[in-house]
Design a protein around this motif. Structure first.
Motif, PDB file in Angstrom:
ATOM      1  N   GLY A  10       0.819  -1.209   0.000  1.00  0.00           N
ATOM      2  CA  GLY A  10       0.000   0.000   0.000  1.00  0.00           C
ATOM      3  C   GLY A  10       0.850   1.256   0.000  1.00  0.00           C
ATOM      4  N   ALA A  11       1.910   1.259   0.809  1.00  0.00           N
ATOM      5  CA  ALA A  11       2.781   2.436   0.872  1.00  0.00           C
ATOM      6  C   ALA A  11       3.488   2.670  -0.454  1.00  0.00           C
ATOM      7  CB  ALA A  11       3.805   2.260   1.996  1.00  0.00           C
ATOM      8  N   ALA A  12       3.874   1.599  -1.138  1.00  0.00           N
ATOM      9  CA  ALA A  12       4.524   1.746  -2.442  1.00  0.00           C
ATOM     10  C   ALA A  12       3.538   2.252  -3.496  1.00  0.00           C
ATOM     11  CB  ALA A  12       5.133   0.414  -2.886  1.00  0.00           C
TER      12      ALA A  12
ATOM     13  N   MET B  78      -3.964   6.904   7.177  1.00  0.00           N
ATOM     14  CA  MET B  78      -4.635   7.902   7.986  1.00  0.00           C
ATOM     15  C   MET B  78      -4.123   9.306   7.697  1.00  0.00           C
ATOM     16  SD  MET B  78      -6.960   6.412   9.721  1.00  0.00           S
ATOM     17  CE  MET B  78      -7.363   7.654  10.929  1.00  0.00           C
ATOM     18  N   HIS B  79      -2.873   9.403   7.302  1.00  0.00           N
ATOM     19  CA  HIS B  79      -2.273  10.682   6.927  1.00  0.00           C
ATOM     20  C   HIS B  79      -1.089  10.385   6.027  1.00  0.00           C
ATOM     21  CE1 HIS B  79      -0.266  14.606   7.260  1.00  0.00           C
ATOM     22  NE2 HIS B  79      -1.416  15.070   7.661  1.00  0.00           N
ATOM     23  N   ALA B  80      -0.750  11.337   5.174  1.00  0.00           N
ATOM     24  CA  ALA B  80       0.394  11.145   4.277  1.00  0.00           C
ATOM     25  C   ALA B  80       1.673  10.843   5.060  1.00  0.00           C
ATOM     26  CB  ALA B  80       0.588  12.380   3.403  1.00  0.00           C
ATOM     27  N   LEU B  81       1.778  11.397   6.268  1.00  0.00           N
ATOM     28  CA  LEU B  81       2.951  11.100   7.091  1.00  0.00           C
ATOM     29  C   LEU B  81       3.032   9.622   7.451  1.00  0.00           C
ATOM     30  CD1 LEU B  81       3.038  14.106   9.600  1.00  0.00           C
ATOM     31  CD2 LEU B  81       4.705  13.591   7.815  1.00  0.00           C
ATOM     32  N   PHE B  82       1.864   9.015   7.685  1.00  0.00           N
ATOM     33  CA  PHE B  82       1.855   7.597   8.034  1.00  0.00           C
ATOM     34  C   PHE B  82       2.403   6.769   6.878  1.00  0.00           C
ATOM     35  CE2 PHE B  82      -1.619   7.457  11.531  1.00  0.00           C
ATOM     36  CZ  PHE B  82      -1.211   8.686  12.005  1.00  0.00           C
ATOM     37  N   ARG B  83       2.005   7.152   5.665  1.00  0.00           N
ATOM     38  CA  ARG B  83       2.505   6.449   4.499  1.00  0.00           C
ATOM     39  C   ARG B  83       4.006   6.670   4.323  1.00  0.00           C
ATOM     40  NH1 ARG B  83       4.467   8.285  -0.987  1.00  0.00           N
ATOM     41  NH2 ARG B  83       4.605   6.296  -2.080  1.00  0.00           N
ATOM     42  N   SER B  84       4.471   7.896   4.522  1.00  0.00           N
ATOM     43  CA  SER B  84       5.886   8.213   4.346  1.00  0.00           C
ATOM     44  C   SER B  84       6.764   7.415   5.307  1.00  0.00           C
ATOM     45  CB  SER B  84       6.121   9.713   4.547  1.00  0.00           C
ATOM     46  OG  SER B  84       5.451  10.461   3.571  1.00  0.00           O
ATOM     47  N   VAL B  85       6.340   7.341   6.571  1.00  0.00           N
ATOM     48  CA  VAL B  85       7.116   6.582   7.561  1.00  0.00           C
ATOM     49  C   VAL B  85       7.213   5.123   7.144  1.00  0.00           C
ATOM     50  CG1 VAL B  85       7.119   5.742   9.944  1.00  0.00           C
ATOM     51  CG2 VAL B  85       6.649   8.144   9.475  1.00  0.00           C
ATOM     52  N   ARG B  86       6.089   4.576   6.711  1.00  0.00           N
ATOM     53  CA  ARG B  86       6.070   3.168   6.297  1.00  0.00           C
ATOM     54  C   ARG B  86       6.975   2.956   5.079  1.00  0.00           C
ATOM     55  NH1 ARG B  86       4.198  -1.531   8.755  1.00  0.00           N
ATOM     56  NH2 ARG B  86       5.190  -3.020   7.368  1.00  0.00           N
TER      57      ARG B  86
END
Length: 624
Positions: A387-389, A436-444
């Motif tokens: 999902g993050a990719a 939940m937030h773009a930051l959550f995706r970035s960290v992952r």
């Protein structure tokens, strides 16, 4: 809750009475997307269990929606709701856009009273018949989207129309938020209404949203000899479209995350704000204006817009201690609000995460999210990595294909991710999820080892390949294929990048086209064996779109391409360099431009006297 003064917005501004054509529209104002779906199911006389199965809800949730509908519509019983649903026009309820509905929750909103009133005032002014623009800015997690969602919820409940569009990180699709909003609006119109909405700008609208060309009666691509004028025509066409939409019903147009907008999108937004117009239209933009998301183009855009009289900035800072205390109470916590405010700077996202960290201490939100990611099991972790990719929002069906796992297992993993507070299911969808937030995706995403990251993008490329006939998918394919190119498949990645660039060029989005061609050059360097002719062709196209976009460096790019064409003895490529110099305007009189004349004459000598298309085009350009 009373909005916009004691009379309420509907009573205070007579403009609403002018467009309120039916009682049904007023009766259904305030019905959410999910409630509208439940109402439609009631019209089919479905039971709660059947509705729950159809909409992927629990029966208790269905009961809650039915109770809400009884209250909102003033219906005495379930049977009356069914009768209402079966007799009302299907278009009577145009729901709030899903991303806004997901965020809006007036009962749990804390603070921001001054900023909310600023936006309400902008809406009041817009409903008086003059286009207004609001820019909600601040750091990631500060609450921009939530603030705008609450405004949208109020506007929608009061009878206004809300359209939504968003820009996405790493997605180089021109006019992206405009396209989303127009596609959503067009889906509610019949062909005659759509033609009226587009008006004299049908060709410009079709250029921006090619999928609508058949409905608009636009066919073929005309040659563009004045690129600047054609781009301005596109901007004007978009403005006219939304003005007509607002004339039909006062309109709130929400464009999220413009810090990720392409240059062409920023240009269209600047035109819309600067030219404005006499229509009840409010455009609200959200943008991160702090590092690392701020960049020169965004700073220039925000600065220019701030000088437009119809534009108002709404900067967001951290919540004060009282608002932090209120938020902690809403979350059901008992943490010290002063300490939390000091630790988070009052950033609502950080407050939520730190306050719910159950005694975890130390470090930033990134550290907290890293620890939270470590708590999910291996199958869930694999799903979240894919999902993050893919991006901030993704479809579970695509994830299932990439991982070769049953869809039900992938959804179970995503449900676990939702329980962990990392992702959320999109409204009205069984398979769409978003971080939940773009930051959550970035960290992952940043935590994925580089080799696995390349492998994931390669798997995504293979999974998306069957969809390469969809022009909307091609830019995504180009991005994933280019990232994965070091693992192989450089020729395929090159093809996708060229196709994405061509699509952008057809929309006169020259900067986006140039970005795709620059990526294509990087991919061309990975070809094995090397193909200098393919690389030369990309260089020529890059210079061509740079010239179309007014980039002064185009001359150097084309001069280098001419030099390589000579070295390769490629007369056709040399002729293409000459055409690239004049395709989008170039010299006003090519025959008087010494550099062009030299290249054209050399190309004609090398092409020889045979009547080829390249020779004919070069002669035509040289004769002007």
């Amino acid at each position: 809750m009373k909005l916009f003064g004691q009379m309420g917005i509907r009573g205070h501004y007579g403009i609403f009475a002018a467009w309120k054509a039916t009682d049904v529209a007023s009766e259904t104002a305030g019905v959410t997307r999910r409630e509208a779906e439940v109402l439609a199911a009631l019209g089919k006389r479905l039971t709660n269990a059947e509705i729950a199965a159809q909409l992927y809800l629990s029966e208790r949730t269905v009961e809650s929606h039915v109770s809400s509908l009884l209250r909102k519509l003033g219906a005495p019983n379930r049977l009356a709701l069914g009768e209402h649903a079966s007799t009302r026009p299907s278009a009577a309820v145009i729901p709030l856009p899903a991303p806004l509905e997901l965020l809006a929750d007036p009962d749990s909103y804390c603070g921001r009273s001054a900023e909310r009133e600023l936006l309400r005032n902008l809406w009041r002014k817009a409903t008086e018949g003059v286009c207004r623009v609001g820019i909600v800015s601040g750091e990631a997690g500060i609450g921009k989207s939530r603030l705008v969602a609450e405004l949208a919820n109020e506007v929608h409940a009061a009878g206004g129309r809300v359209l939504f569009g968003a820009d996405f990180e790493d997605v180089q699709r021109p006019y992206e938020p405009f396209v989303q909003a127009i596609v959503t609006d067009a889906a509610t119109l019949n062909d005659g209404e759509l033609l009226a909405r587009a008006g004299a700008s049908a060709e410009a609208v079709a250029r921006v949203v090619p999928d609508l060309a058949p409905r608009l009666g636009v066919a073929g691509d005309a040659l563009i000899f004045d690129a600047a004028s054609a781009v301005t025509d596109s901007y004007a066409g978009l403005r006219a479209y939304f003005q007509r939409a607002a004339e039909a019903q006062p309109l709130l147009l929400v464009f999220e995350d413009v810090h990720w907008a392409t240059t062409t999108t920023l240009g269209a937004l600047h035109y819309l704000a600067a030219v404005g117009g006499r229509s009840p239209l409010l455009v609200v933009l959200t943008a991160r204006d702090t590092a690392p998301d701020a960049h020169d183009a965004l700073s220039s855009f925000l600065g220019d817009l701030s000088r437009v009289p119809a534009v108002e900035r709404v900067p967001l800072r951290g919540l004060d201690h009282q608002a932090v205390a209120d938020l902690i109470e809403v979350l059901g916590g008992n943490a010290d609000p002063v300490a939390i405010a000091a630790e988070t700077g009052g950033n609502p996202l950080f407050v939520r995460e730190v306050a719910s960290a159950e005694g975890e201490t130390g470090g930033s939100l990134t550290a907290l999210l890293t620890r939270r990611n470590l708590l999910v099991d291996r199958p869930t972790s694999a799903v979240l990595d894919v999902g993050a990719a893919l991006g901030a929002e993704f479809d579970a069906q695509l994830v299932a294909r990439i991982l070769d796992r049953p869809l039900v297992e992938v959804i179970e993993s995503l449900d676990a991710g939702e329980t962990a507070g990392l992702v959320a299911r999109a409204p009205a969808s069984a398979t769409r999820f978003a971080f939940m937030h773009a930051l959550f995706r970035s960290v992952r995403y940043n935590a994925i080892p580089n080799a696995r990251r390349l492998s994931l993008h390669q798997q995504i490329t293979h999974a998306l390949a069957p969809l390469d006939g969809d022009d909307r998918v091609v830019p995504e394919l180009a991005r994933h294929a280019a990232i994965a190119a070091p693992l192989g498949g450089a020729a395929t990645a090159l093809d996708y990048s060229i196709r994405a660039a061509t699509l952008a060029e057809q929309a006169l989005a020259f900067d986006e086209a140039a970005s795709h061609y620059q990526r294509a050059l990087e991919v061309a360097d990975l070809l094995d064996p090397p193909d200098p002719h393919a690389r030369l062709g990309v260089s020529i196209r890059l210079g061509e779109v740079m010239q179309g976009g007014g980039e002064p460096g185009y001359a150097t790019v084309l001069a280098d391409a001419a030099r390589v064409a000579r070295q390769l003895g490629d007369a056709h490529a040399l002729a293409e360099v000459g055409w690239a110099m004049v395709k989008y305007g170039g010299p006003r009189h090519p025959s008087r431009d010494a550099e062009f004349v030299a290249i054209a004459q050399e190309a004609l000598r090398e092409l020889g006297p045979a009547p080829t298309a390249a020779r004919a085009r070069t002669l035509a350009a040289a004769s002007e």
